[in-house]
Design a protein around this motif. Structure first.
Motif, mmCIF file in Angstrom:
data_model
loop_
_atom_site.group_PDB
_atom_site.id
_atom_site.type_symbol
_atom_site.label_atom_id
_atom_site.label_comp_id
_atom_site.label_asym_id
_atom_site.label_seq_id
_atom_site.Cartn_x
_atom_site.Cartn_y
_atom_site.Cartn_z
ATOM 1 N N ALA A 193 0.735 -1.174 -0.264
ATOM 2 C CA ALA A 193 0.387 0.027 0.460
ATOM 3 C C ALA A 193 0.760 1.400 0.283
ATOM 4 O O ALA A 193 0.145 2.160 -0.540
ATOM 5 C CB ALA A 193 -0.758 -0.173 1.469
ATOM 6 N N VAL A 194 2.098 1.038 0.787
ATOM 7 C CA VAL A 194 2.780 2.316 1.159
ATOM 8 C C VAL A 194 3.814 2.351 -0.286
ATOM 9 O O VAL A 194 4.624 3.736 -0.814
ATOM 10 C CB VAL A 194 3.942 2.148 1.836
ATOM 11 N N GLU A 195 3.411 1.501 -1.315
ATOM 12 C CA GLU A 195 4.779 1.457 -2.812
ATOM 13 C C GLU A 195 5.471 1.270 -2.450
ATOM 14 O O GLU A 195 6.773 2.758 -3.169
ATOM 15 C CB GLU A 195 3.970 2.776 -3.788
ATOM 16 N N PRO A 196 5.922 0.947 -1.973
ATOM 17 C CA PRO A 196 7.600 0.727 -1.602
ATOM 18 C C PRO A 196 8.426 0.432 -3.658
ATOM 19 O O PRO A 196 7.980 -0.067 -4.219
ATOM 20 C CB PRO A 196 8.326 -0.439 -0.830
ATOM 21 N N ASP A 197 9.976 1.107 -3.362
ATOM 22 C CA ASP A 197 10.375 0.049 -4.390
ATOM 23 C C ASP A 197 11.102 -1.124 -4.619
ATOM 24 O O ASP A 197 10.594 -2.441 -5.245
ATOM 25 C CB ASP A 197 11.662 1.150 -5.184
ATOM 26 N N VAL A 198 11.182 -1.726 -3.302
ATOM 27 C CA VAL A 198 11.439 -3.234 -2.986
ATOM 28 C C VAL A 198 10.555 -3.999 -1.764
ATOM 29 O O VAL A 198 10.451 -2.904 -1.099
ATOM 30 C CB VAL A 198 13.071 -3.319 -2.544
ATOM 31 N N LEU A 199 9.998 -5.397 -1.892
ATOM 32 C CA LEU A 199 9.779 -6.407 -0.896
ATOM 33 C C LEU A 199 10.359 -7.287 -1.064
ATOM 34 O O LEU A 199 10.472 -8.390 -1.715
ATOM 35 C CB LEU A 199 8.599 -6.278 -1.897
ATOM 36 N N LEU A 200 10.730 -7.463 0.258
ATOM 37 C CA LEU A 200 11.414 -8.175 0.795
ATOM 38 C C LEU A 200 9.924 -9.664 1.633
ATOM 39 O O LEU A 200 9.622 -9.365 2.392
ATOM 40 C CB LEU A 200 12.208 -8.109 2.415
ATOM 41 N N MET A 201 10.875 -10.585 1.355
ATOM 42 C CA MET A 201 9.874 -11.778 1.998
ATOM 43 C C MET A 201 10.730 -12.536 2.805
ATOM 44 O O MET A 201 11.555 -13.024 1.905
ATOM 45 C CB MET A 201 8.794 -12.584 1.280
ATOM 46 N N ASP A 202 10.057 -12.878 3.674
ATOM 47 C CA ASP A 202 11.178 -13.697 4.697
ATOM 48 C C ASP A 202 10.594 -15.252 5.305
ATOM 49 O O ASP A 202 8.975 -15.043 5.290
ATOM 50 C CB ASP A 202 11.368 -12.992 5.763
ATOM 51 N N GLU A 203 11.010 -15.599 4.303
ATOM 52 C CA GLU A 203 9.602 -17.510 4.173
ATOM 53 C C GLU A 203 8.082 -17.513 4.184
ATOM 54 O O GLU A 203 7.693 -17.517 4.887
ATOM 55 C CB GLU A 203 9.891 -18.078 5.670
ATOM 56 N N PRO A 204 7.390 -16.564 3.365
ATOM 57 C CA PRO A 204 6.678 -15.777 3.500
ATOM 58 C C PRO A 204 6.020 -16.932 3.135
ATOM 59 O O PRO A 204 3.874 -16.999 3.683
ATOM 60 C CB PRO A 204 6.298 -14.252 1.980
#
Ligand SMILES: Nc1ncnc2c1ncn2[C@@H]1O[C@H](COP(=O)(O)OP(=O)(O)OP(=O)(O)O)[C@@H](O)[C@H]1O
Ligand SMILES: [Mg+2]
Lengths: 287, 294
Positions: A193-204
C-alpha cells in the motif's frame, strides 16, 4: 504518483559525490539493489560475511541455503531492520538505485518506507480492522488523507493482493479474524500500500497450506511488474517456480559466518551451477 | 493433593468475604436506619455519607489523573527506551516505592510536599486559573489541601500502575513491533501502533488497582487533610471534604453507640464503591481486544 514521490523524498539525496555518482556513471547498472562487501554482525559475532550481490529491479530474486546460514539476517539488512536488534550492525554498502542505504545522512525509517517487508508468520495488527491494517503504513507516511483517497488505496492494495473479493464486505472487522493465508495476503497488501520499491519476503509461505502458498506465488509473479522482490525460501520448488535469479548461501560450520556461494539465473542454479556446493544443495545431496 | 489445598483456600476466602460482608451489613444497618437523634451531627445517613463519598472519589480521581499518565510514561520508558541496566534499576526503585508505609507518605506529604506545592504551584494556579472552580478560593497556607492529598496518593499508586503497565508493554510480541517498524514507523509511532494497543488492558487493570488503593487509603489522607463537612470543589483551600477511610480512622477512637454503626455503614459504602470500580474495570478490560488474552 504523488504518494511514491513523497516516499522517495524520504531519503535525502545530498550533494555528496558518492550519492550522485549514478547519474554520471552507467545509469542502468545502478538500478535495483547493489550490495557490496557486506559484513553483518550480531555484536562481535560475524553472521554473514562479504556479500556482493546485484538484485535487478522488477524481478524476483530467491535466496536459498541451509538453516542458520544467514538468509534472514541478510534480508533484514536490506531494509535496515537488522539494526533494531541490540548490538546488531553492518559494514559495507547496500545501494538502492544508487543511494547508499547505510549512508550517514540516511534515516533508517525512510529506508523502510522504500523497502517493505513480509514476515514468516503473518502479523496483521490484532487491534486493527482489515481496512486500518492496509492503511497503517500510509497513515504513518502522509499525515491526513481524505477518506476517498484511503478507500481507493485500500481497494487497490487488496485487489493487488488478490484479497479484495474475499474481504470487501467485512473491511471493518479485525484482521486477526482471517485465515492464515488471508492474513499473509493482508500483510502483503499492507506492505504494498505504501508503494515501496522493494519487497522483502522471509519464508512468506512456510506457515501456509499448499493452496494458500500457490495463491501467494501467483501474487508474487503479478507483483513483480511493480516491485523488486527478494524472497527467502526453504522450498526449492518454490524458488524454481517463481524466481528469476537464485542466490545460494552456505555456512562452513557453526560459529563461522554465512557466505553467498553464488547467484545466477534460477534455471542455471538448478541445472548447472558453477559451484559443487550449490549442486549438492539443490539436488539434496547436502551434508 | 494440591487441588484439594487450593480448593480449601478458595472456600476459606469465600467464607471470610461473606463474614465481612455480613458484619458490614448487620452492623451498618442500624447506622443507616437507626435513630439519628442518638447520633452526633447530620439528620440522615445520606447527608452524612454524601460529602465523604464525594471526598473519597474526588481525592482518588485526582490521584489517578496524575498517576496514570505518569505511570504509563515511566512504564514505557522502562520497557522501550531505557538501556537495560538503567531500566532494571528504575523498575526496582519504583517497586520500592510500594514498600513505603502509608503513614510515612502522609508525614512526607505534610512536611515536604505541602510546603513545596503551596509555595510555588498553588499560587500560580490560583492566580491564572481561578475562573475554574477547582483553583478558586483562598489558598491554604499550610498546603494541606485536596490537591496535596491527590499528589501524595498519586505517588502511592504509581508503583502498581507502572509495574502492571510495564509488564504488559514488555509482552508486546516482537512480531507486531517489527511489523510496524518495517512499515517505516519511528519508535514512537511503533509504540502507538503496536505497544499501546497491546498493553491497553494491562494499563486499565493497573489504573483500576491503583484507583482501588487510592479509594481505600487511610493514613496518608488522614494526616494531610484537615477535613470540613460539605462538598468542596476547590483543591487548593483549607476546606476539604474528608474521605470515608480517613473519616473512619479519625472518628472511630472516640465514637460510641450508634455513631460506631454509622461509621461501619460508611465502610459498607466504600466497599460498594470499590466493588463497582472493579466490576467497571473488568468490563472495559474485556470489551474490545485484550492483548494479553489474544
Ligand atoms: N538476534 C540474534 N542475535 C544473535 N545472533 C543471531 C540472531 N539472529 C540470528 N542470529 C545468528 O545469525 C546466524 C544466521 O541466522 P539467520 O536467522 O539469518 O539464519 P537463516 O539462514 O535465516 O536460517 P533459517 O533458514 O533457519 O531461517 C545464526 O548463526 C544465528 O544463530
Ligand atoms: Mg530465517
Amino acid at each position: 504518483m504523488m504518494l511514491s514521490g513523497q516516499i522517495t523524498r524520504g531519503i535525502p539525496v545530498t550533494n555528496d559525490s558518492r550519492l550522485s555518482e549514478p547519474s554520471q556513471v552507467d545509469d542502468h547498472a545502478e538500478r535495483g539493489v547493489v550490495v557490496a562487501g557486506l559484513n553483518i554482525f550480531y555484536g562481535d559475532f560475524l553472521a554473514v560475511a562479504d556479500v556482493d550481490m546485484h538484485i535487478q529491479s522488477k524481478s524476483i530474486t530467491a535466496l536459498i541455503g541451509p538453516s542458520g546460514c544467514g538468509k534472514s539476517t541478510f534480508l533484514r539488512s536490506l531494509n535496515r531492520m537488522h539494526e533494531v536488534i541490540d548490538g546488531a550492525r553492518v559494514e559495507g554498502s547496500v545501494r538502492l538505485d544508487g543511494v547508499d542505504l547505510y549512508g550517514s545522512e540516511v534515516d533508517p525509517v525512510a529506508v523502510r518506507r522504500r523497502v517493505g517487508m513480509v514476515f514468516q508468520r503473518p502479523n496483521p495488527f490484532p487491534t486493527m480492522s482489515i481496512y486500518d491494517n492496509v492503511v497503517a503504513g500510509i497513515r504513518l507516511n502522509s499525515g491526513k488523507l481524505r477518506r476517498a483517497e484511503t478507500n481507493e488505496i485500500v481497494e487497490r492494495s487488496l485487489r493487488g493482493a488478490n484479497l479484495w473479493e474475499e474481504v470487501k464486505d467485512r473491511l471493518d472487522q479485525p484482521g486477526s479474524g482471517l485465515s492464515g493465508g488471508q492474513q499473509q495476503r493482508l500483510c502483503i497488501a499492507r506492505a504494498t500500500a505504501v508503494e515501496p520499491d522493494v519487497l522483502l519476503m522471509d519464508e512468506p509461505c512456510s506457515a501456509l497450506d499448499p493452496i494458500s502458498t500457490l495463491a501467494i506465488e501467483q501474487l508474487m509473479l503479478e507483483l513483480k511488474q511493480n516491485f523488486t522482490i527478494v524472497i527467502v525460501t526453504h522450498n526449492m520448488q518454490q524458488a524454481a517456480r517463481v524466481s528469476d535469479r537464485t542466490g545460494f548461501f552456505n555456512i562452513a560450520g557453526t560459529g563461522k559466518p554465512g557466505r553467498l556461494i553464488e547467484i545466477d539465473e534460477t534455471k542455471r542454479i538448478f541445472s548447472n551451477p558453477a559451484q559443487q556446493a550449490t549442486q549438492d544443495y539443490v539436488t539434496g545431496r547436502f551434508g | 493433593m494440591f487441588s484439594g489445598l487450593s480448593r480449601a483456600a478458595g472456600i476459606n476466602i469465600l467464607i471470610i468475604l461473606a463474614g465481612v460482608a455480613a458484619f458490614l451489613i448487620v452492623e451498618g444497618r442500624t447506622g443507616i436506619f437507626g435513630d439519628t437523634e442518638e447520633m452526633s451531627g447530620s439528620d440522615n445517613f445520606l447527608q452524612y455519607v454524601g460529602p465523604l463519598v464525594f471526598g473519597t472519589v474526588y481525592a482518588a480521581s485526582l490521584a489517578l489523573l496524575i498517576a496514570a499518565p505518569l505511570g504509563v510514561a515511566v512504564a514505557l520508558y522502562i520497557s522501550h527506551y531505557a538501556p537495560r541496566r538503567l531500566a532494571q534499576t528504575l523498575g526496582y526503585l519504583v517497586d520500592l516505592l510500594a514498600a513505603i508505609p502509608s503513614v510515612v507518605f502522609g508525614i512526607w506529604g505534610v512536611t515536604v510536599v505541602a510546603p513545596i506545592l503551596s509555595g510555588n504551584l498553588y499560587p500560580s494556579l490560583n492566580e491564572n486559573l481561578d475562573f475554574l472552580p477547582f483553583f478558586s478560593g483562598t489558598i491554604s497556607t499550610s498546603g494541606r489541601s485536596m490537591l496535596t492529598a491527590g499528589v501524595v496518593l498519586a505517588v502511592m499508586i504509581l508503583p502498581i500502575i507502572t509495574a502492571i503497565s510495564r509488564e504488559s508493554f514488555m509482552q508486546t510480541p516482537r512480531l507486531h513491533e517489527e511489523a510496524s517498524l518495517a512499515l517505516g514507523a519511528t519508535k514512537w509511532e511503533m509504540i502507538r501502533q503496536a505497544v499501546l494497543p497491546y498493553g491497553r488492558s494491562g494499563v486499565i487493570s493497573g489504573c483500576m488497582l491503583g484507583l482501588g488503593r487510592a479509594l481505600g487509603e487511610t493514613m496518608a489522607v488522614a494526616i494531610i487533610l484537615s477535613p470540613s463537612d460539605g462538598y468542596f470543589w476547590s483543591v487548593l483551600t483549607n476546606q476539604n471534604s474528608n474521605t470515608i477511610a480517613s473519616n473512619i480512622a479519625l472518628k472511630f477512637p472516640e465514637a460510641y453507640g450508634l455513631d460506631v454503626n454509622r461509621l461501619i455503614a460508611t465502610g459498607l459504602v466504600l466497599f460498594g464503591i470499590t466493588f463497582l470500580v472493579n466490576a467497571f474495570a473488568r468490563r472495559i478490560a474485556n470489551a474490545g481486544f485484550s492483548g494479553a488474552d489474544g
